[in-house]
Motif scaffolding. Sequence first.
Motif, PDB file in Angstrom:
ATOM      1  N   THR A 253       0.859  -1.178   0.000  1.00 29.63           N
ATOM      2  CA  THR A 253       0.000   0.000   0.000  1.00 29.63           C
ATOM      3  C   THR A 253       0.891   1.222   0.000  1.00 29.63           C
ATOM      4  N   ARG A 254       0.695   2.107  -0.945  1.00 30.30           N
ATOM      5  CA  ARG A 254       1.567   3.263  -1.086  1.00 30.30           C
ATOM      6  C   ARG A 254       1.336   4.286   0.019  1.00 30.30           C
ATOM      7  N   ARG A 255       2.405   5.092   0.242  1.00 29.96           N
ATOM      8  CA  ARG A 255       2.382   6.244   1.142  1.00 29.96           C
ATOM      9  C   ARG A 255       2.139   5.875   2.603  1.00 29.96           C
ATOM     10  N   LEU A 256       2.661   4.725   3.015  1.00 28.27           N
ATOM     11  CA  LEU A 256       2.652   4.421   4.440  1.00 28.27           C
ATOM     12  C   LEU A 256       3.727   5.257   5.112  1.00 28.27           C
ATOM     13  N   GLU A 257       3.475   5.677   6.352  1.00 32.71           N
ATOM     14  CA  GLU A 257       4.444   6.522   7.028  1.00 32.71           C
ATOM     15  C   GLU A 257       5.771   5.811   7.220  1.00 32.71           C
ATOM     16  N   ASP A 258       5.734   4.507   7.424  1.00 35.95           N
ATOM     17  CA  ASP A 258       6.966   3.748   7.608  1.00 35.95           C
ATOM     18  C   ASP A 258       7.351   3.004   6.335  1.00 35.95           C
ATOM     19  N   GLY A 259       6.902   3.524   5.195  1.00 34.74           N
ATOM     20  CA  GLY A 259       7.087   2.810   3.937  1.00 34.74           C
ATOM     21  C   GLY A 259       8.439   3.009   3.292  1.00 34.74           C
ATOM     22  N   LEU A 260       9.504   2.721   4.003  1.00 35.79           N
ATOM     23  CA  LEU A 260      10.832   2.830   3.421  1.00 35.79           C
ATOM     24  C   LEU A 260      11.188   1.531   2.709  1.00 35.79           C
ATOM     25  N   PRO A 261      11.971   1.618   1.627  1.00 36.66           N
ATOM     26  CA  PRO A 261      12.395   0.386   0.948  1.00 36.66           C
ATOM     27  C   PRO A 261      13.300  -0.439   1.848  1.00 36.66           C
ATOM     28  N   THR A 262      13.221  -1.743   1.699  1.00 43.46           N
ATOM     29  CA  THR A 262      14.047  -2.638   2.505  1.00 43.46           C
ATOM     30  C   THR A 262      15.487  -2.619   2.003  1.00 43.46           C
ATOM     31  N   ARG A 263      16.381  -3.231   2.775  1.00 44.41           N
ATOM     32  CA  ARG A 263      17.774  -3.347   2.323  1.00 44.41           C
ATOM     33  C   ARG A 263      17.859  -4.136   1.029  1.00 44.41           C
ATOM     34  N   ALA A 264      17.018  -5.166   0.920  1.00 39.03           N
ATOM     35  CA  ALA A 264      17.004  -5.956  -0.306  1.00 39.03           C
ATOM     36  C   ALA A 264      16.546  -5.109  -1.489  1.00 39.03           C
ATOM     37  N   ALA A 265      15.607  -4.197  -1.255  1.00 41.77           N
ATOM     38  CA  ALA A 265      15.163  -3.294  -2.321  1.00 41.77           C
ATOM     39  C   ALA A 265      16.299  -2.388  -2.758  1.00 41.77           C
ATOM     40  N   ARG A 266      17.052  -1.872  -1.793  1.00 47.20           N
ATOM     41  CA  ARG A 266      18.164  -0.980  -2.120  1.00 47.20           C
ATOM     42  C   ARG A 266      19.238  -1.714  -2.910  1.00 47.20           C
ATOM     43  N   ARG A 267      19.505  -2.962  -2.544  1.00 43.98           N
ATOM     44  CA  ARG A 267      20.521  -3.735  -3.284  1.00 43.98           C
ATOM     45  C   ARG A 267      20.075  -3.990  -4.717  1.00 43.98           C
ATOM     46  N   LEU A 268      18.808  -4.340  -4.897  1.00 45.59           N
ATOM     47  CA  LEU A 268      18.315  -4.608  -6.246  1.00 45.59           C
ATOM     48  C   LEU A 268      18.340  -3.331  -7.085  1.00 45.59           C
ATOM     49  N   ALA A 269      17.955  -2.208  -6.498  1.00 41.65           N
ATOM     50  CA  ALA A 269      17.962  -0.948  -7.241  1.00 41.65           C
ATOM     51  C   ALA A 269      19.377  -0.548  -7.627  1.00 41.65           C
ATOM     52  N   ARG A 270      20.323  -0.720  -6.714  1.00 40.33           N
ATOM     53  CA  ARG A 270      21.718  -0.385  -7.030  1.00 40.33           C
ATOM     54  C   ARG A 270      22.246  -1.288  -8.132  1.00 40.33           C
ATOM     55  N   ALA A 271      21.899  -2.566  -8.078  1.00 40.82           N
ATOM     56  CA  ALA A 271      22.345  -3.494  -9.123  1.00 40.82           C
ATOM     57  C   ALA A 271      21.777  -3.098 -10.474  1.00 40.82           C
ATOM     58  N   ALA A 272      20.518  -2.668 -10.479  1.00 39.15           N
ATOM     59  CA  ALA A 272      19.889  -2.234 -11.737  1.00 39.15           C
ATOM     60  C   ALA A 272      20.573  -0.996 -12.292  1.00 39.15           C
ATOM     61  N   LEU A 273      20.969  -0.083 -11.421  1.00 40.54           N
ATOM     62  CA  LEU A 273      21.607   1.163 -11.859  1.00 40.54           C
ATOM     63  C   LEU A 273      23.043   0.949 -12.298  1.00 40.54           C
ATOM     64  N   LEU A 274      23.755   0.071 -11.617  1.00 39.33           N
ATOM     65  CA  LEU A 274      25.186  -0.075 -11.865  1.00 39.33           C
ATOM     66  C   LEU A 274      25.519  -1.204 -12.833  1.00 39.33           C
ATOM     67  N   GLY A 275      24.701  -2.248 -12.869  1.00 39.93           N
ATOM     68  CA  GLY A 275      24.966  -3.354 -13.775  1.00 39.93           C
ATOM     69  C   GLY A 275      25.804  -4.436 -13.127  1.00 39.93           C
ATOM     70  N   ARG A 276      25.658  -5.656 -13.630  1.00 37.79           N
ATOM     71  CA  ARG A 276      26.323  -6.813 -13.031  1.00 37.79           C
ATOM     72  C   ARG A 276      27.836  -6.715 -13.104  1.00 37.79           C
ATOM     73  N   GLU A 277      28.350  -6.092 -14.174  1.00 38.42           N
ATOM     74  CA  GLU A 277      29.798  -6.030 -14.348  1.00 38.42           C
ATOM     75  C   GLU A 277      30.466  -5.170 -13.282  1.00 38.42           C
ATOM     76  N   GLN A 278      29.661  -4.408 -12.517  1.00 40.49           N
ATOM     77  CA  GLN A 278      30.240  -3.545 -11.496  1.00 40.49           C
ATOM     78  C   GLN A 278      30.449  -4.273 -10.172  1.00 40.49           C
ATOM     79  N   ARG A 279      30.137  -5.543 -10.103  1.00 42.42           N
ATOM     80  CA  ARG A 279      30.223  -6.236  -8.815  1.00 42.42           C
ATOM     81  C   ARG A 279      31.613  -6.187  -8.207  1.00 42.42           C
ATOM     82  N   THR A 280      32.649  -6.279  -9.047  1.00 39.71           N
ATOM     83  CA  THR A 280      34.004  -6.355  -8.524  1.00 39.71           C
ATOM     84  C   THR A 280      34.822  -5.109  -8.811  1.00 39.71           C
TER      85      THR A 280
END
Length: 439
Positions: free
Chosen positions: A213-240
Amino acid sequence: MDELAAEIVDRLRSVRSLSWLRAIDAADLDAPVGEEPDADVVVTPYRWLLDRVGDGVKLTQAGYLPPTVVKAAMTELGWAEDWYGKNNREDVTLPVLELRESAQRFGLVRKYRGQLVPTRIGRTLADDPAGLWWHLAGVLPDALSEPQRHAGVLYLITVAAGLAENDVMLAEGMTILGWTERGTYQELSPTAAFGAARDTWAVFRRLGLVPRTRRLEDGLPTRAARRLARAALLGREQRTVEATPAPRRRASESALQLRVSLRDTGVWRRLVVPSSLTLRELHAVLQTAIGWEDYHLHVFDVDSVLYGDVEEIEGQPLGDEATFTLAQAADAVREFVYEYDFGDSWHHDIVIEQAMPSVRTGTPHLVDGAGACPPEDCGGTGGFEHLLEVLADPSDEEHAEMLEWVGGSYDPGAFDIDSVNVALELYDRHTRQRRLRSS
């Protein structure tokens, strides 16, 4: 970094948007991407679908998943409590419809002769959670058009930064990227901005990484969400890839101390800035130091030559503010004028008080000042004076209207030097210091 993401981040860095600069900082886009330790949990919905499809599932005549599969998906994936109806028809059961359609867009399944069957990559990734996780990162943002791709990247940045959903911020980002409302050329509304990013947001919702449900007061993305978003932005080749070092300051750079007075208001600032600043860079520093929002045109008048974001002014010679430096201005004059907003005509008198051997850390910074920046579009010095008189008199018939116009409160004496210096450092690190490092 992904090519599109890199272009968008560069564009965000090139404008004066402190909220987006802070988001880029928080997203940590200079650090390598780590593996997702719970990949098997994160990708559960797509693994479930691949497992249920197996070698193929016969579709209904209308091309939808059969009722038994729809009902099983809603029950086994834990979605039934959040959805209404019997949960057995895919065309009216949005969670399952979106899962199947996105799996097709992501190249995991396809329709073939009345069946839903796995693709070659779908078969390969069905038993490879880590590989499936990277595959999902690689296809994000989920978009079919250019505005959806841009909005999706902006949304990914906010998720990587750990920010709560903010449609206003998305709209600001889309405006920076040049998108407007169709047919009107007005700034994109927050609702339209989220609409463009919706499919990308829906992937994170589907995976249980952001609130359903959108716009919950405690609706922050999880750590797993942040990792997936960073991977999408940076690409797999950036792992190392090693983290990019922070831009180095040039503390030894010569500096100038400026006193900037907003004419006829009592608002003033004393700054120490690198003498190498171009006038275009000084414009951004002044906007931050005074407190303007950079909504309007501007021009510098240095020894009767104009520099600014204007194409021509009849009878006036024009210089290039992108190349003319403060050091060159100091060689010609000791005082010059900066005008902002040609309608309200805010004139800033700039006095070069002294030359200094260095600018401390290399960042422009305030050392003194007074007074709050007038509200944008208040009518220039005359309108500002009238505004202050009305706000100071609760019995004035315009008081309530003016108070609402300024957002409920306005303190003409408010001035926080520390917060301004934080903003100056942030802007400088993302703009001038990066230019210096690359030069």
